[in-house]
Design a protein around this motif. Structure first.
Motif, PDB file in Angstrom:
ATOM      1  N   GLY A  84       0.821  -1.205   0.000  1.00 41.55           N
ATOM      2  CA  GLY A  84       0.000   0.000   0.000  1.00 41.55           C
ATOM      3  C   GLY A  84       0.855   1.255   0.000  1.00 41.55           C
ATOM      4  O   GLY A  84       0.610   2.191  -0.764  1.00 41.55           O
ATOM      5  N   ALA A  85       1.868   1.244   0.855  1.00 45.25           N
ATOM      6  CA  ALA A  85       2.728   2.422   0.964  1.00 45.25           C
ATOM      7  C   ALA A  85       3.447   2.683  -0.354  1.00 45.25           C
ATOM      8  O   ALA A  85       3.482   3.820  -0.841  1.00 45.25           O
ATOM      9  CB  ALA A  85       3.739   2.219   2.092  1.00 45.25           C
ATOM     10  N   ALA A 132       2.575   1.755  -3.310  1.00 49.10           N
ATOM     11  CA  ALA A 132       1.608   2.221  -4.309  1.00 49.10           C
ATOM     12  C   ALA A 132       1.355   3.714  -4.131  1.00 49.10           C
ATOM     13  O   ALA A 132       1.279   4.464  -5.115  1.00 49.10           O
ATOM     14  CB  ALA A 132       0.303   1.441  -4.179  1.00 49.10           C
ATOM     15  N   GLY A 133       1.230   4.140  -2.865  1.00 48.77           N
ATOM     16  CA  GLY A 133       1.035   5.562  -2.597  1.00 48.77           C
ATOM     17  C   GLY A 133       2.200   6.394  -3.117  1.00 48.77           C
ATOM     18  O   GLY A 133       2.011   7.456  -3.708  1.00 48.77           O
ATOM     19  N   VAL A 165      -6.060  -0.312  -1.864  1.00 49.39           N
ATOM     20  CA  VAL A 165      -5.038   0.690  -2.161  1.00 49.39           C
ATOM     21  C   VAL A 165      -5.681   1.907  -2.832  1.00 49.39           C
ATOM     22  O   VAL A 165      -5.394   3.055  -2.497  1.00 49.39           O
ATOM     23  CB  VAL A 165      -3.934   0.090  -3.054  1.00 49.39           C
ATOM     24  N   ILE A 217      -5.564   5.602  -1.410  1.00 46.68           N
ATOM     25  CA  ILE A 217      -4.961   6.735  -2.121  1.00 46.68           C
ATOM     26  C   ILE A 217      -5.950   7.892  -2.198  1.00 46.68           C
ATOM     27  O   ILE A 217      -5.623   9.040  -1.910  1.00 46.68           O
ATOM     28  CB  ILE A 217      -4.502   6.298  -3.530  1.00 46.68           C
ATOM     29  N   SER A 261      -3.491  -2.252   3.839  1.00 46.97           N
ATOM     30  CA  SER A 261      -3.006  -1.610   2.611  1.00 46.97           C
ATOM     31  C   SER A 261      -3.666  -0.245   2.431  1.00 46.97           C
ATOM     32  O   SER A 261      -3.025   0.703   1.976  1.00 46.97           O
ATOM     33  CB  SER A 261      -3.234  -2.512   1.397  1.00 46.97           C
ATOM     34  N   HIS A 286      -1.954   2.341   4.925  1.00 47.42           N
ATOM     35  CA  HIS A 286      -0.624   2.812   4.549  1.00 47.42           C
ATOM     36  C   HIS A 286      -0.622   3.583   3.230  1.00 47.42           C
ATOM     37  O   HIS A 286       0.157   4.525   3.079  1.00 47.42           O
ATOM     38  CB  HIS A 286       0.360   1.644   4.492  1.00 47.42           C
ATOM     39  N   SER A 287      -1.474   3.184   2.295  1.00 47.54           N
ATOM     40  CA  SER A 287      -1.492   3.973   1.062  1.00 47.54           C
ATOM     41  C   SER A 287      -2.057   5.359   1.352  1.00 47.54           C
ATOM     42  O   SER A 287      -1.601   6.353   0.789  1.00 47.54           O
ATOM     43  CB  SER A 287      -2.272   3.261  -0.040  1.00 47.54           C
ATOM     44  N   THR A 329       0.795   7.470   3.071  1.00 50.67           N
ATOM     45  CA  THR A 329       1.797   8.040   2.171  1.00 50.67           C
ATOM     46  C   THR A 329       1.150   9.061   1.229  1.00 50.67           C
ATOM     47  O   THR A 329       1.721  10.119   0.986  1.00 50.67           O
ATOM     48  CB  THR A 329       2.491   6.949   1.334  1.00 50.67           C
ATOM     49  N   SER A 330      -0.048   8.750   0.733  1.00 44.77           N
ATOM     50  CA  SER A 330      -0.691   9.673  -0.208  1.00 44.77           C
ATOM     51  C   SER A 330      -0.951  11.026   0.423  1.00 44.77           C
ATOM     52  O   SER A 330      -1.008  12.040  -0.279  1.00 44.77           O
ATOM     53  CB  SER A 330      -2.022   9.103  -0.697  1.00 44.77           C
ATOM     54  N   ASN A 375      10.052   2.778   3.422  1.00 45.53           N
ATOM     55  CA  ASN A 375       9.015   1.772   3.633  1.00 45.53           C
ATOM     56  C   ASN A 375       9.565   0.365   3.507  1.00 45.53           C
ATOM     57  O   ASN A 375       9.117  -0.549   4.213  1.00 45.53           O
ATOM     58  CB  ASN A 375       7.858   1.995   2.661  1.00 45.53           C
TER      59      ASN A 375
END
Lengths: 166, 508
Positions: free
Chosen positions: B120-121, B123-124, B259, B263, B306, B309-310, B313-314, B367
């Protein structure tokens, strides 16, 4: 004892009190804003213009919350805090206030030492010398991390002065 | 492609022994604050911030952002092993993570959580890599009215989409704005709202508010609930980790969907907590067999993780590109940027590309470092949680107050932390959201400046916020967000009516 356990603060009472408190804060903000001017000056909006409307919105929101607090029935029976739960909070909060006062008088290091040791003795049930060691270790670790590694000074009191630490 | 070149430059900035050590330290501290009760990501970053004043901005942001990633991972650890979410955003992980761990599959649960969180991170970050220049370029057209409109949109979506009572969100947010105005006025230089209190002249730092609201407030709640750490003893067995890794592709759909949710919720200020709950709910709704949810279903772990964490970061995308943070922790980091003398927003991409792309590159590395570290150190942190609260509690309190003192070497700030702590406790119990307050405190000055400058441009007419299609559409979107609860109610009502017509027996 059983009498005491029934005593509690309802959620509704707390909701109402909080709404009144925030409304009062909003009122104070509006008052403070009016003092410095909420109108238009030659350099644009006066300094109080923005805070005034912020305060106004707080009052509006608080009133909405107040109405909601009075109209939601479940909140009358919901308990916000009772004696049983208030005890551990006080047992945590009172030493905390003591720690603050000790900090003002003796500085952060000594206060931390006393606070950690005290909590270990009275709440953790440790023997006094274990607790003292624990307190000293924490204070020493703080000193190493803040003062030595990152070079940010913490509040010091008279005892550090006597010991000649700084 | 241009972004890719920038990214390589970023890696060149970040890959050095110095920065790798900072990453490891940041992640370790982050896991620690994520694991400990009463300390969370916003608080940990606030505590560390005063220590970074003397560091160079790239190292400082690497340290703080890695702490953020670490804290997100730490929060999942306690959710799974202790059924105690270390972070609000990992509450949804307890639903299936703890049951799975209790049934003897702790390693599987942890690995699922960490790896899906890592996916997830990443992907972000990929999203940030691809979109950030574009968003920043778009935002370069903005002037004061547009910026004010963006702030309005951010705050309107808090009120409309936050899930709390809208009036409570409004009060909390406006209190944040009011707190931000205390002290010296940036434009006229006069004092505002100090009410003659000398200590208020320097203003109220958002760090003090975070430490009190999140730190002391959370500790008061924890002591009230009574701490019972009945954790599951675990050792991470490498074979189980590998077996679980092989299982991950089976959850690809759930992870992919979560994810995307993460996001979206991260870019908009809904934040990681809402994202994790939503991802959990949607995965359960789409599941072929929903009966295993709540009993240790693997997709019930990977989905919230996921998404969480996405979203985490997003949340840095709007912070970097627009100067509007997507979560409380991002808000604190943005406050840090301003303290270091950087201005978040589109100009940052032009003035300090090394900083922006160094940060983005460090997000990839950080990450990955975090996943590896958290897997290898879980037993250590689980052991820390078994230390009695009589020791841990006072240490956390002492750390918070030391941190509060460091912000401005002021004992007055320590009392403020205490006041904010009580307020935080009451607010949490009465479901007043705290994140909008922090966001408003950080953004307050900028939002007000944007507003005042817009007013100057238009000579005091509010019509400037509708003067061109760009600002009007942002404002319109904001109003839509504000009205969202009403729209939702109307639509819900219509669905309800339709359903009860079709099937009168199930409607109630």
């Amino acid at each position: 004892m059983s009498e005491e356990n029934k005593r509690h603060l309802s959620r509704r009472a707390m909701e109402i009190a909080t709404a009144i408190a925030t409304a009062a804060a909003g009122g104070a903000i509006c008052y403070g804003a009016i003092e410095i001017g909420i109108g238009w000056t030659e350099t644009g909006p006066a300094p109080g213009y923005f805070p005034f409307y912020v305060g106004l919105l707080i009052i509006v929101g608080s009133l909405a919350n107040l109405v909601r607090a009075i109209s939601i029935r479940d909140w009358n029976t919901e308990i916000f805090l009772d004696i049983e739960h208030a005890r551990p909070i006080l047992a945590f909060a009172l030493p905390l206030v003591g720690f603050m006062i000790a900090t003002l008088l003796l500085g952060l290091y000594v206060a931390t030492l006393l606070y950690v040791s005290g909590a270990m003795i009275w709440q953790g049930g440790y023997r006094w010398w274990v607790a003292t060691l624990g307190g000293v270790a924490v204070a020493a670790a703080f000193y190493c991390i803040f003062e030595v590694a990152f070079q940010v000074p913490l509040l010091k009191g008279p005892i550090e002065g006597w010991l000649g630490i700084y | 492609m241009e972004n890719f070149g920038h990214l390589l430059d970023g890696f060149a900035t970040v890959i050095s022994g110095h920065h790798l050590i900072i990453m490891v330290v940041g992640v370790m501290l982050g896991i620690l604050v994520g694991v400990l009760p009463g300390l969370g990501a916003p608080n940990g970053v606030s505590l560390l911030l005063p220590l970074t004043f003397t560091m160079d901005p790239v190292s400082a942001i690497v340290l703080l952002s890695c702490m953020y990633w670490g804290a997100l991972f730490g929060g999942s650890t306690t959710s799974i092993l202790f059924n105690i979410p270390g972070e609000p955003s990992s509450v949804a992980t307890t639903f299936d993570g703890y049951p799975m761990a209790r049934s003897g599959q702790a390693t599987r649960a942890l690995t699922l959580a960490f790896v899906s969180a890592g996916i997830g991170a990443i992907a972000g970050v990929v999203m940030i890599t691809l979109l950030s220049s574009w968003v920043a370029g778009f935002a370069l057209q903005f002037s004061s009215p547009e910026f004010f409109a963006v702030y309005c949109l951010a705050f309107a979506s808090f009120i409309g989409m936050g899930g709390n009572a809208p009036a409570k969100t409004l009060v909390s947010m406006m209190l944040g704005f009011a707190l931000a105005t205390i002290g010296m006025d940036t434009i006229s230089g006069g004092l505002r709202l100090t009410f003659g209190v000398h200590d208020l002249i320097k203003g109220v730092s958002f760090l003090v508010a975070v430490m009190g609201l999140f730190g002391i407030g959370e500790l008061l709640l924890t002591t009230e609930e009574g701490l019972r750490f009945e954790g599951i003893k675990t050792r991470i067995r490498p074979l189980d980790v590998l077996r679980t890794l092989a299982e991950i592709p089976r959850h690809a759909v759930a992870i992919g969907r979560s994810v995307l949710i993460g996001i979206w919720m991260g870019i908009t200020p809904a934040g990681p907590t809402a994202a994790s709950f939503m991802a959990y709910g949607i995965t359960r709704r789409f599941a072929r067999n929903a009966s295993q949810f709540g009993k240790g279903d693997p997709s019930g772990i990977v989905s919230p993780e996921s998404a969480d964490h996405s979203a985490g970061t997003s949340a840095l995308l709007p912070m970097l590109a627009l100067g509007v943070p997507g979560s409380a922790t991002a808000a604190v980091m943005m406050g840090g940027l301003m303290i270091w003398g950087l201005t978040p927003g589109p100009m940052l991409f032009i003035e300090r590309p090394d900083f922006v792309w160094g940060l983005i590159a460090s997000m990839y590395l950080g990450n990955i470092v975090a996943v590896l570290l958290v897997l290898s150190t879980v037993p250590l942190y689980a052991a820390i949680l078994r230390v009695p609260f009589a020791i841990i509690g006072p240490i956390i309190v002492a750390v918070i107050f030391s941190g509060a003192y460091q912000i401005a070497n002021s004992t007055f700030d320590m009392w403020l932390v205490l006041i904010f702590g009580v307020a935080g406790y009451v607010f949490k119990k009465l479901e007043y959201p705290i994140a909008p307050l922090v966001l408003a405190m950080v953004l307050g000055d900028k939002a007000e400046d944007a507003f005042r400058q817009s007013m100057l441009m238009s000579n005091g007419s509010l019509s400037i916020f509708w003067s061109n299609s760009l600002v009007a559409s942002i404002m319109g979107l904001g109003i839509l967000m504000l009205a969202w609860p009403l729209i939702g109610k109307v639509m819900g009502l219509r669905n309800h009516v339709r359903r009860s017509r079709q099937n009168p027996s199930t409607a109630s």
